[in-house]
Design an enzyme around this catalytic site. Structure first.
Site, PDB file in Angstrom:
ATOM      1  N   LYS A  33       0.812  -1.211   0.000  1.00 38.97           N
ATOM      2  CA  LYS A  33       0.000   0.000   0.000  1.00 38.97           C
ATOM      3  C   LYS A  33       0.848   1.265   0.000  1.00 38.97           C
ATOM      4  O   LYS A  33       0.354   2.343  -0.329  1.00 38.97           O
ATOM      5  CB  LYS A  33      -0.947   0.018   1.203  1.00 38.97           C
ATOM      6  CG  LYS A  33      -0.305   0.148   2.559  1.00 38.97           C
ATOM      7  CD  LYS A  33      -1.339   0.093   3.669  1.00 38.97           C
ATOM      8  CE  LYS A  33      -0.713   0.210   5.050  1.00 38.97           C
ATOM      9  NZ  LYS A  33      -0.052   1.513   5.284  1.00 38.97           N
ATOM     10  N   ASP A  34       2.140   1.148   0.364  1.00 40.87           N
ATOM     11  CA  ASP A  34       3.040   2.303   0.380  1.00 40.87           C
ATOM     12  C   ASP A  34       3.829   2.451  -0.916  1.00 40.87           C
ATOM     13  O   ASP A  34       4.604   3.401  -1.061  1.00 40.87           O
ATOM     14  CB  ASP A  34       4.033   2.184   1.539  1.00 40.87           C
ATOM     15  CG  ASP A  34       3.361   2.213   2.898  1.00 40.87           C
ATOM     16  OD1 ASP A  34       2.317   2.875   3.022  1.00 40.87           O
ATOM     17  OD2 ASP A  34       3.876   1.573   3.829  1.00 40.87           O
TER      18      ASP A  34
ATOM     19  N   THR B 126      -5.470   8.820  13.454  1.00 38.18           N
ATOM     20  CA  THR B 126      -5.051   8.172  12.209  1.00 38.18           C
ATOM     21  C   THR B 126      -4.210   9.154  11.409  1.00 38.18           C
ATOM     22  O   THR B 126      -4.388  10.365  11.526  1.00 38.18           O
ATOM     23  CB  THR B 126      -6.252   7.702  11.365  1.00 38.18           C
ATOM     24  OG1 THR B 126      -5.762   7.097  10.165  1.00 38.18           O
ATOM     25  CG2 THR B 126      -7.160   8.853  10.976  1.00 38.18           C
TER      26      THR B 126
ATOM     27  N   ARG C 177      -7.804   8.743   3.909  1.00 35.07           N
ATOM     28  CA  ARG C 177      -8.923   7.843   3.605  1.00 35.07           C
ATOM     29  C   ARG C 177      -9.663   7.470   4.880  1.00 35.07           C
ATOM     30  O   ARG C 177     -10.902   7.513   4.941  1.00 35.07           O
ATOM     31  CB  ARG C 177      -8.408   6.565   2.921  1.00 35.07           C
ATOM     32  CG  ARG C 177      -9.474   5.460   2.821  1.00 35.07           C
ATOM     33  CD  ARG C 177      -8.899   4.161   2.315  1.00 35.07           C
ATOM     34  NE  ARG C 177      -7.801   3.641   3.121  1.00 35.07           N
ATOM     35  CZ  ARG C 177      -7.961   2.947   4.250  1.00 35.07           C
ATOM     36  NH1 ARG C 177      -9.168   2.706   4.726  1.00 35.07           N
ATOM     37  NH2 ARG C 177      -6.906   2.506   4.908  1.00 35.07           N
ATOM     38  N   ARG C 178      -8.918   7.089   5.913  1.00 36.98           N
ATOM     39  CA  ARG C 178      -9.558   6.703   7.169  1.00 36.98           C
ATOM     40  C   ARG C 178     -10.279   7.890   7.807  1.00 36.98           C
ATOM     41  O   ARG C 178     -11.331   7.722   8.419  1.00 36.98           O
ATOM     42  CB  ARG C 178      -8.517   6.116   8.122  1.00 36.98           C
ATOM     43  CG  ARG C 178      -8.008   4.744   7.676  1.00 36.98           C
ATOM     44  CD  ARG C 178      -6.836   4.279   8.520  1.00 36.98           C
ATOM     45  NE  ARG C 178      -6.381   2.943   8.120  1.00 36.98           N
ATOM     46  CZ  ARG C 178      -5.159   2.486   8.332  1.00 36.98           C
ATOM     47  NH1 ARG C 178      -4.244   3.263   8.919  1.00 36.98           N
ATOM     48  NH2 ARG C 178      -4.827   1.260   7.951  1.00 36.98           N
TER      49      ARG C 178
ATOM     50  N   ARG D 205       1.269  10.242  13.818  1.00 39.56           N
ATOM     51  CA  ARG D 205       2.319   9.483  13.179  1.00 39.56           C
ATOM     52  C   ARG D 205       2.895   8.526  14.200  1.00 39.56           C
ATOM     53  O   ARG D 205       2.597   8.582  15.368  1.00 39.56           O
ATOM     54  CB  ARG D 205       3.430  10.419  12.657  1.00 39.56           C
ATOM     55  CG  ARG D 205       3.020  11.343  11.527  1.00 39.56           C
ATOM     56  CD  ARG D 205       2.778  10.608  10.216  1.00 39.56           C
ATOM     57  NE  ARG D 205       3.880   9.728   9.863  1.00 39.56           N
ATOM     58  CZ  ARG D 205       5.016  10.121   9.281  1.00 39.56           C
ATOM     59  NH1 ARG D 205       5.187  11.393   8.987  1.00 39.56           N
ATOM     60  NH2 ARG D 205       5.957   9.244   8.969  1.00 39.56           N
ATOM     61  N   GLY D 206       3.785   7.644  13.762  1.00 39.19           N
ATOM     62  CA  GLY D 206       4.454   6.743  14.685  1.00 39.19           C
ATOM     63  C   GLY D 206       4.156   5.287  14.398  1.00 39.19           C
ATOM     64  O   GLY D 206       3.241   4.961  13.637  1.00 39.19           O
TER      65      GLY D 206
ATOM     66  N   THR E 187       3.518   2.937  19.369  1.00 39.53           N
ATOM     67  CA  THR E 187       3.350   4.347  19.719  1.00 39.53           C
ATOM     68  C   THR E 187       1.887   4.760  19.620  1.00 39.53           C
ATOM     69  O   THR E 187       1.361   5.464  20.492  1.00 39.53           O
ATOM     70  CB  THR E 187       4.202   5.237  18.803  1.00 39.53           C
ATOM     71  OG1 THR E 187       5.581   4.920  18.980  1.00 39.53           O
ATOM     72  CG2 THR E 187       3.984   6.711  19.102  1.00 39.53           C
ATOM     73  N   ARG E 188       1.221   4.293  18.577  1.00 39.54           N
ATOM     74  CA  ARG E 188      -0.186   4.656  18.388  1.00 39.54           C
ATOM     75  C   ARG E 188      -1.076   3.997  19.433  1.00 39.54           C
ATOM     76  O   ARG E 188      -1.992   4.630  19.972  1.00 39.54           O
ATOM     77  CB  ARG E 188      -0.619   4.284  16.969  1.00 39.54           C
ATOM     78  CG  ARG E 188       0.149   5.056  15.905  1.00 39.54           C
ATOM     79  CD  ARG E 188      -0.335   4.735  14.503  1.00 39.54           C
ATOM     80  NE  ARG E 188       0.537   5.352  13.495  1.00 39.54           N
ATOM     81  CZ  ARG E 188       0.135   5.792  12.314  1.00 39.54           C
ATOM     82  NH1 ARG E 188      -1.134   5.676  11.968  1.00 39.54           N
ATOM     83  NH2 ARG E 188       0.973   6.343  11.467  1.00 39.54           N
TER      84      ARG E 188
ATOM     85  N   CYS F  27      -0.784   7.168  -2.716  1.00 41.11           N
ATOM     86  CA  CYS F  27      -1.218   6.172  -1.740  1.00 41.11           C
ATOM     87  C   CYS F  27      -1.846   6.797  -0.504  1.00 41.11           C
ATOM     88  O   CYS F  27      -2.381   6.076   0.348  1.00 41.11           O
ATOM     89  CB  CYS F  27      -0.044   5.268  -1.352  1.00 41.11           C
ATOM     90  SG  CYS F  27       1.408   6.153  -0.755  1.00 41.11           S
TER      91      CYS F  27
END
Length: 315
Positions: free
Chosen positions: A80-81, A124, A128-129, A146-147, A151-152, A237
């Site tokens: 996806k990246d 997020t 898209r999310r 980010r992270g 971390t999230r 992406c």
């Protein structure tokens, strides 16, 4: 003499975990000796939002440069990246069997999206999310984060956030499915083209026959259709686009949705194609790409280009 391969990857726990899986499988199936090299990418060093630094390619460019310059023999990407545009001199050597492509909600107290209180803070880094969350719950406060995965998740356990949305595949590979409160069904929450799949890139000039052992044709065909939507829409992406493909027998079905940034509107399309020669990978990939391109053309005709520029984005 034992044949040796050098694989480059990012240094995150998830990147190392999934690359380690590929390395171990190659060794198990072929006996080749594999070493893993860590490459730092722009996406790893920048703390800015993915949208602001371009999204497309921020995790892939440095890895591709290392491969092109001979610093390694293979690169493992989260598909996806990976930008849809070809990189001169490099080829997609293999696409292994896809992991769960769904998104997952990881929330405090195991609450589902419907059960979260009004005004809850959800983190997020994906436009898209953001759009999908706001389309279902416009009352939410969506926070750009980010992270890495840990971390999230820590932002939820600390109380800084009420929930985060993460890829089920990454949680599976890290052994963190215990954090999931809810999996989002692809029929109402399509994910990023290629999500859950890995891409193994190699130099076009090299012959690496071992890759055939980890190639999964069905996954490669399906993600080819999904990524064709992105390519035809000329979207990166990080664009607010979801795409999901499924196989039933020899029939490939593809659904794609384009969202406004604030989730207030969306356009979708679903089409199917029966693969005439499913055993012919090149022919099947061509049919899949044609399917994705046809859906993209329909979405553009319906106004997807204008729609994607609407909305207020993250609040």
């Amino acid at each position: 003499m034992t044949r040796k391969l050098r694989i480059a990857t990012r240094g995150s726990a998830l990147a190392l975990a999934q690359t380690g899986m590929i390395a171990a499988e190659l060794t198990r199936l072929t006996g080749v000796e594999v070493t893993i090299t860590v490459v730092t990418t722009e996406g790893d060093t920048s703390r800015a939002s993915l949208a602001s630094i371009g999204g497309t390619g921020v995790f892939a460019s440095a890895l591709r440069a290392s491969l092109d310059e001979g610093g390694c023999d293979l690169v493992v990407h989260s598909l996806k990246d990976l930008p849809t545009a070809a990189y001169p001199g490099l080829v997609l050597g293999a696409v292994p069997l896809r992991e769960d492509p769904r998104d997952a909600l990881c929330s405090r107290d195991g609450l589902t999206l419907d059960d979260l209180p009004q005004g809850s803070r959800i983190g997020t880094g994906s436009p898209r999310r953001v759009a999908q969350l706001l389309s279902l719950r416009p009352d939410l406060r969506v926070i750009d984060i980010r992270g890495n995965v840990d971390t999230r998740l820590a932002k939820v356990s600390s109380g800084e956030l009420d929930a985060v949305v993460l890829a089920a595949a990454g949680l599976t590979r890290l052994g963190r499915l215990d954090a999931v409160s809810e999996f989002f069904d692809l029929s109402v929450w399509p994910t990023a083209p290629g999500q859950g799949a890995l891409a193994i890139e190699a130099r076009e000039e090299d012959s690496i026959p071992e890759l055939i052992e980890i190639q999964h044709d069905g996954t490669r065909i399906g993600i080819g259709a999904e990524r064709a939507v992105l390519a035809a829409l000329e979207a990166g992406c990080s664009a607010p686009i979801g795409a999901s493909s499924t196989f039933v027998g020899d029939t490939l079905t593809l659904s794609a949705v384009v969202y406004s940034a604030d989730g207030s509107a969306e356009l979708g399309s679903t089409r199917s194609v029966t693969l005439e020669s499913p055993g012919d990978l090149a022919a099947a990939e061509a049919a899949a790409i044609a399917l994705g391109s046809a859906i993209a053309a329909q979405l553009l005709s319906d106004g997807a280009g204008e729609l994607a520029e609407l909305g207020a984005g993250i609040r």
